[in-house]
Design an enzyme around this catalytic site. Structure first.
Site, PDB file in Angstrom:
ATOM      1  N   GLU A 127      41.907  27.918  18.535  1.00 46.10           N
ATOM      2  CA  GLU A 127      41.849  26.511  18.950  1.00 46.10           C
ATOM      3  C   GLU A 127      41.580  25.651  17.721  1.00 46.10           C
ATOM      4  O   GLU A 127      41.322  26.166  16.624  1.00 46.10           O
ATOM      5  CB  GLU A 127      40.770  26.320  20.017  1.00 46.10           C
ATOM      6  CG  GLU A 127      41.097  27.041  21.321  1.00 46.10           C
ATOM      7  CD  GLU A 127      40.056  26.816  22.407  1.00 46.10           C
ATOM      8  OE1 GLU A 127      39.687  25.677  22.665  1.00 46.10           O
ATOM      9  OE2 GLU A 127      39.607  27.820  22.980  1.00 46.10           O
ATOM     10  N   HIS A 248      38.572  15.168  25.497  1.00 50.26           N
ATOM     11  CA  HIS A 248      39.543  16.237  25.237  1.00 50.26           C
ATOM     12  C   HIS A 248      40.910  15.586  25.098  1.00 50.26           C
ATOM     13  O   HIS A 248      41.292  14.744  25.917  1.00 50.26           O
ATOM     14  CB  HIS A 248      39.540  17.244  26.391  1.00 50.26           C
ATOM     15  CG  HIS A 248      40.189  18.541  26.015  1.00 50.26           C
ATOM     16  ND1 HIS A 248      41.542  18.649  25.781  1.00 50.26           N
ATOM     17  CD2 HIS A 248      39.675  19.779  25.812  1.00 50.26           C
ATOM     18  CE1 HIS A 248      41.824  19.907  25.468  1.00 50.26           C
ATOM     19  NE2 HIS A 248      40.699  20.608  25.472  1.00 50.26           N
ATOM     20  N   ARG A 294      39.082  17.976  17.656  1.00 46.69           N
ATOM     21  CA  ARG A 294      39.395  17.128  18.811  1.00 46.69           C
ATOM     22  C   ARG A 294      39.218  15.647  18.591  1.00 46.69           C
ATOM     23  O   ARG A 294      39.954  14.837  19.162  1.00 46.69           O
ATOM     24  CB  ARG A 294      38.487  17.515  19.954  1.00 46.69           C
ATOM     25  CG  ARG A 294      38.969  18.738  20.591  1.00 46.69           C
ATOM     26  CD  ARG A 294      38.141  19.073  21.761  1.00 46.69           C
ATOM     27  NE  ARG A 294      38.540  20.419  22.089  1.00 46.69           N
ATOM     28  CZ  ARG A 294      37.915  21.197  22.919  1.00 46.69           C
ATOM     29  NH1 ARG A 294      36.830  20.761  23.516  1.00 46.69           N
ATOM     30  NH2 ARG A 294      38.365  22.390  23.158  1.00 46.69           N
ATOM     31  N   HIS A 355      35.135  14.797  28.308  1.00 44.41           N
ATOM     32  CA  HIS A 355      35.121  16.251  28.481  1.00 44.41           C
ATOM     33  C   HIS A 355      33.754  16.873  28.272  1.00 44.41           C
ATOM     34  O   HIS A 355      33.337  17.752  29.021  1.00 44.41           O
ATOM     35  CB  HIS A 355      36.117  16.842  27.476  1.00 44.41           C
ATOM     36  CG  HIS A 355      36.276  18.320  27.526  1.00 44.41           C
ATOM     37  ND1 HIS A 355      36.776  18.971  28.635  1.00 44.41           N
ATOM     38  CD2 HIS A 355      36.018  19.293  26.604  1.00 44.41           C
ATOM     39  CE1 HIS A 355      36.820  20.277  28.399  1.00 44.41           C
ATOM     40  NE2 HIS A 355      36.356  20.494  27.170  1.00 44.41           N
ATOM     41  N   ARG A 390      31.831  18.653  18.721  1.00 40.73           N
ATOM     42  CA  ARG A 390      31.730  20.101  18.987  1.00 40.73           C
ATOM     43  C   ARG A 390      33.028  20.814  18.644  1.00 40.73           C
ATOM     44  O   ARG A 390      34.121  20.360  18.994  1.00 40.73           O
ATOM     45  CB  ARG A 390      31.428  20.324  20.471  1.00 40.73           C
ATOM     46  CG  ARG A 390      31.474  21.779  20.880  1.00 40.73           C
ATOM     47  CD  ARG A 390      31.091  21.950  22.321  1.00 40.73           C
ATOM     48  NE  ARG A 390      32.050  21.366  23.230  1.00 40.73           N
ATOM     49  CZ  ARG A 390      33.050  22.032  23.807  1.00 40.73           C
ATOM     50  NH1 ARG A 390      33.257  23.305  23.543  1.00 40.73           N
ATOM     51  NH2 ARG A 390      33.849  21.421  24.651  1.00 40.73           N
TER      52      ARG A 390
HETATM   53  P1  FAD Z   1      27.514  23.761  34.072  1.00 46.64           P
HETATM   54  O1  FAD Z   1      28.383  24.948  33.960  1.00 46.64           O
HETATM   55  O2  FAD Z   1      28.138  22.468  34.224  1.00 46.64           O
HETATM   56  O3  FAD Z   1      26.481  24.004  35.250  1.00 46.64           O
HETATM   57  C1  FAD Z   1      25.639  22.974  35.685  1.00 46.64           C
HETATM   58  C2  FAD Z   1      25.057  23.370  37.021  1.00 46.64           C
HETATM   59  O4  FAD Z   1      24.024  22.466  37.375  1.00 46.64           O
HETATM   60  C3  FAD Z   1      26.043  23.328  38.169  1.00 46.64           C
HETATM   61  O5  FAD Z   1      25.821  24.459  38.962  1.00 46.64           O
HETATM   62  C4  FAD Z   1      25.665  22.062  38.943  1.00 46.64           C
HETATM   63  O6  FAD Z   1      26.002  22.097  40.300  1.00 46.64           O
HETATM   64  C5  FAD Z   1      24.176  22.074  38.730  1.00 46.64           C
HETATM   65  N1  FAD Z   1      23.524  20.771  38.882  1.00 46.64           N
HETATM   66  C6  FAD Z   1      23.781  19.609  38.241  1.00 46.64           C
HETATM   67  N2  FAD Z   1      22.918  18.653  38.638  1.00 46.64           N
HETATM   68  C7  FAD Z   1      22.095  19.228  39.550  1.00 46.64           C
HETATM   69  C8  FAD Z   1      21.017  18.767  40.341  1.00 46.64           C
HETATM   70  N3  FAD Z   1      20.580  17.504  40.276  1.00 46.64           N
HETATM   71  N4  FAD Z   1      20.411  19.614  41.194  1.00 46.64           N
HETATM   72  C9  FAD Z   1      20.844  20.909  41.306  1.00 46.64           C
HETATM   73  N5  FAD Z   1      21.870  21.398  40.574  1.00 46.64           N
HETATM   74  C10 FAD Z   1      22.484  20.569  39.713  1.00 46.64           C
HETATM   75  N6  FAD Z   1      33.496  25.281  26.707  1.00 46.64           N
HETATM   76  C11 FAD Z   1      33.795  26.359  25.972  1.00 46.64           C
HETATM   77  O7  FAD Z   1      32.988  26.799  25.155  1.00 46.64           O
HETATM   78  N7  FAD Z   1      34.989  26.979  26.148  1.00 46.64           N
HETATM   79  C12 FAD Z   1      35.929  26.547  27.022  1.00 46.64           C
HETATM   80  O8  FAD Z   1      36.974  27.160  27.163  1.00 46.64           O
HETATM   81  C13 FAD Z   1      35.640  25.395  27.778  1.00 46.64           C
HETATM   82  N8  FAD Z   1      36.568  24.902  28.629  1.00 46.64           N
HETATM   83  C14 FAD Z   1      36.205  23.845  29.424  1.00 46.64           C
HETATM   84  C15 FAD Z   1      37.120  23.391  30.372  1.00 46.64           C
HETATM   85  C16 FAD Z   1      36.762  22.380  31.250  1.00 46.64           C
HETATM   86  C17 FAD Z   1      37.750  21.886  32.270  1.00 46.64           C
HETATM   87  C18 FAD Z   1      35.475  21.803  31.160  1.00 46.64           C
HETATM   88  C19 FAD Z   1      35.061  20.724  32.100  1.00 46.64           C
HETATM   89  C20 FAD Z   1      34.576  22.219  30.192  1.00 46.64           C
HETATM   90  C21 FAD Z   1      34.948  23.241  29.321  1.00 46.64           C
HETATM   91  N9  FAD Z   1      34.059  23.707  28.363  1.00 46.64           N
HETATM   92  C22 FAD Z   1      34.387  24.792  27.604  1.00 46.64           C
HETATM   93  C23 FAD Z   1      32.691  23.208  28.298  1.00 46.64           C
HETATM   94  C24 FAD Z   1      31.783  24.216  29.036  1.00 46.64           C
HETATM   95  O9  FAD Z   1      32.461  24.684  30.178  1.00 46.64           O
HETATM   96  C25 FAD Z   1      30.478  23.604  29.458  1.00 46.64           C
HETATM   97  O10 FAD Z   1      29.883  22.898  28.412  1.00 46.64           O
HETATM   98  C26 FAD Z   1      29.521  24.720  29.897  1.00 46.64           C
HETATM   99  O11 FAD Z   1      30.139  25.481  30.900  1.00 46.64           O
HETATM  100  C27 FAD Z   1      28.228  24.118  30.394  1.00 46.64           C
HETATM  101  O12 FAD Z   1      27.480  25.121  31.009  1.00 46.64           O
HETATM  102  P2  FAD Z   1      26.107  24.734  31.697  1.00 46.64           P
HETATM  103  O13 FAD Z   1      25.595  25.972  32.317  1.00 46.64           O
HETATM  104  O14 FAD Z   1      25.267  24.014  30.726  1.00 46.64           O
HETATM  105  O15 FAD Z   1      26.509  23.652  32.795  1.00 46.64           O
HETATM  106  C1  SIN Z   2      39.968  24.170  26.150  1.00 46.75           C
HETATM  107  O1  SIN Z   2      40.337  25.220  26.664  1.00 46.75           O
HETATM  108  O2  SIN Z   2      40.690  23.394  25.523  1.00 46.75           O
HETATM  109  C2  SIN Z   2      38.536  23.782  26.314  1.00 46.75           C
HETATM  110  C3  SIN Z   2      37.761  24.467  25.294  1.00 46.75           C
HETATM  111  C4  SIN Z   2      36.460  23.771  25.059  1.00 46.75           C
HETATM  112  O3  SIN Z   2      36.181  22.720  25.639  1.00 46.75           O
HETATM  113  O4  SIN Z   2      35.718  24.289  24.233  1.00 46.75           O
END
Ligand code: FAD
Ligand code: SIN
Length: 546
Positions: A127, A248, A294, A355, A390
């Site tokens: 990437e 993104h 990005r 994003h 990032r």
């Molecule tokens: P999340 O996975 O967002 O989990 C948050 C949790 O908190 C959820 O379960 C939600 O329901 C819960 N929550 C929120 N508020 C409350 C509340 N008030 N009470 C109770 N529960 C709550 N990153 C990469 O490194 N590689 C990738 O390929 C990548 N692709 C991505 C593609 C997309 C479409 C998106 C949107 C993001 C992508 N990212 C990627 C970024 C990455 O997915 C996120 O930064 C990462 O998954 C965040 O993980 P987390 O556990 O911190 O939060």
């Molecule tokens: C992507 O697959 O382009 C998302 C990867 C990321 O947000 O790190």
């Protein structure tokens, strides 16, 4: 009021919350609260994968350098070193927990096969900003696979209570005698029962994810409303670098509805960004072309759209053969087809969308905050890893590494459960399950906040627009605070309160930065200045507003 006590409370069921819970459950009882269904999270939609050094040609120094370069001078190098060095063994632990990453060739995901432990044997994606192929992925469904495997380990775990449809509202903090401020639990709304519940523990972990839904156009699912950031701020914690919102470059252009992500891995496999007339343009902006970081690509697309009055640009994948395309990107392929676009032959219409939040609640290298017993991990945290931008696929890695560190620290400092709560806040005394705020008012305020953020606090900013957005959001804050304080704590009001608070913090951070750097571009301060090469930290204990 009924209180439930456990050793650990985890708010959020994305990668950060689930990894923490899985480790902590070895030592004590864990209650996981999550807003919707257990899998619903940003994690669940991750496509590209998890970056980590996997081959002999790659090195920690190269991954560190790529991260620092993308971060445009603001990454905390020692924390980046933690991230990169701790990555490979923790990715192997994910594999041990049952995550199947794609290996070379077909049929790699067949059940029953023992997955390799040598990371070099996996199909490594590429990437923007990465000098090597180092991204482990499960085709273009990496996040779904991670959630599937972690949830399988946690469901029916004897030490874990999983509560779906429970929205955390606010943290419970106290000053025990002769102690600094401590976090001793959370107030949460049980959405299905319309009841407020009290959860108590001596360790509380906020793993509530990102902020994408404070913007009108985003790749994030509906849960990403900055709840943890707003809750931590209200509890008195500093936040950092929230001006660095990553847009993104390639979300599917859908003029009439929700968008979805077209992974950067598609450009990693050679896809080219073109104007509507077919001209490619990235080479005019950066020698790395379509695989520049990005911030560069999103700004270039924005500039091209504005220059030519186009609503979107195109992603040309036509050099890929159909068999490779459908095998490598099955989910994107399916989604595009649902919208009448048939890749790889048809170019995919794309636009930038909000994003990822590089900033968050200030934590140390173990996920600890200034409030004793309160940890913040994953996208809600500001660890210093990402700087002003990032690097792709470093986010799942950050969540993995720092949730592990937080678990190590929290297990070492476990304390007896707190004594029962003596005093309830006023809003809770007044709480009425039905509420008396019409839904239309809440929805109107949400739409207004999100379009203000999109129009005035987007990819290209100006100080007068930022100030205007702040003034309007302050008005919305007054309105929603008055609803909440009168006991209207339904999920709509709770979410709106967090959207508005988080948006205000993003703008306040943006106004503090008197330069352009990484993801923050302000037309009034177009240069990057050495004197401004520092984090933006807002502390509620000393902050009086811009
Ligand atoms: P999340 O996975 O967002 O989990 C948050 C949790 O908190 C959820 O379960 C939600 O329901 C819960 N929550 C929120 N508020 C409350 C509340 N008030 N009470 C109770 N529960 C709550 N990153 C990469 O490194 N590689 C990738 O390929 C990548 N692709 C991505 C593609 C997309 C479409 C998106 C949107 C993001 C992508 N990212 C990627 C970024 C990455 O997915 C996120 O930064 C990462 O998954 C965040 O993980 P987390 O556990 O911190 O939060
Ligand atoms: C992507 O697959 O382009 C998302 C990867 C990321 O947000 O790190």
């Amino acid at each position: 009021m009924e209180e439930t006590t456990s050793d650990f409370i985890v708010v959020g069921s994305g990668i950060a919350g689930l990894c923490f819970a899985l480790e902590a459950a070895q030592k004590g009882t864990v209650t996981i609260l999550t807003k919707k269904e257990d899998f619903e999270s940003n994690t669940n939609y991750a496509q590209g994968g998890i970056a980590c050094v996997a081959t002999a040609e790659d090195s920690f120094e190269d991954h560190i350098r790529d991260t620092l370069v993308a971060g445009a001078g603001l990454c905390h190098e020692e924390v980046v070193r933690d991230l990169v060095r701790d990555g490979p063994p923790l990715v192997r632990q994910l594999i041990d927990w049952g995550v199947h990453f794609s290996t070379h060739g077909k049929g790699e995901d067949s059940p029953g096969q023992t997955p390799p432990t040598d990371l070099a044997l996996y199909d490594l994606g590429r990437e923007g900003g990465h000098s090597h192929r180092r991204i482990l992925h499960a085709k273009d469904l990496t996040g779904r696979e991670v959630e599937r495997a972690l949830l399988k380990c946690l469901r029916n775990h004897p030490n874990v209570t999983f509560l779906e449809h429970h929205v955390a509202i606010d943290l419970i903090t106290e000053y025990p005698i002769a102690s600094p401020k401590c976090c001793t639990g959370v107030f949460a709304l049980d959405v299905e029962d319309s009841r407020i519940k009290v959860f108590r523990a001596s360790v509380v972990v906020l793993a509530t994810g990102g902020t994408g839904r404070i913007y009108q156009h985003t790749t994030n699912p509906v849960i990403a409303t900055g709840d943890g950031i707003a809750m931590a701020w209200r509890a008195g914690l500093p936040v950092g670098n929230l001006e660095f919102i990553q847009f993104h470059p390639t979300a599917f252009y859908n003029p009439t509805g929700e968008t979805f992500l077209i992974s950067e891995a598609v450009r990693g496999e050679g896809a080219i960004l073109r104007r509507l007339n077919g001209d490619s343009f990235m080479e005019q902006y950066d020698s790395r072309g379509c695989l520049a970081p990005r911030d560069v690509v999103a700004l270039a697309i924005d500039a091209e759209m504005k220059k030519h009055g186009d609503s979107h640009v195109l992603l040309d994948c036509s050099h890929m053969n159909e068999e490779f395309w459908t095998d490598r990107f099955p989910w994107i392929n399916q989604q595009c087809r649902k919208h009448g676009v048939i890749p790889p032959g048809d170019p995919i219409p794309v636009v930038p969308a909000a994003h990822y939040s590089c900033g968050g609640v200030v934590t140390d290298r173990m996920g600890r905050t200034r409030i004793v017993g309160l940890y913040v991990v994953g996208e809600s945290a500001f660890t210093g890893v990402h700087g002003a931008n990032r690097l792709a696929s470093n986010s799942l890695l950050e969540a993995l590494v720092f949730s592990h560190r937080a678990a190590v620290s929290a297990m070492e400092s476990m304390a007896p459960p707190p004594t029962p709560l003596r005093k309830l806040p006023k809003w809770l005394d007044l709480f009425s399950p039905a509420g008396n705020v019409e839904g239309v008012r809440i929805e109107h305020c949400k739409t207004e906040a999100r379009s203000l953020m999109w129009d005035y606090v987007g990819i290209v900013r100006r100080t007068d627009r930022l100030r205007l957005a702040l003034q309007r959001l302050e008005l919305l804050k007054k309105e929603v605070d008055s609803y909440f304080e009168a006991g209207n704590a339904g999920d709509g009001v709770v979410e709106l309160r967090n959207i508005v608070q988080t948006s205000i913090l993003v703008i306040e951070c943006a106004l503090c930065r008197k330069e352009s750097r990484g993801l923050h571009y302000n037309l009034d301060f177009p240069k990057t200045l050495d004197a401004e090469a520092h984090d933006t930290i807002l502390d509620p204990l000393s902050w009086t507003g811009m």
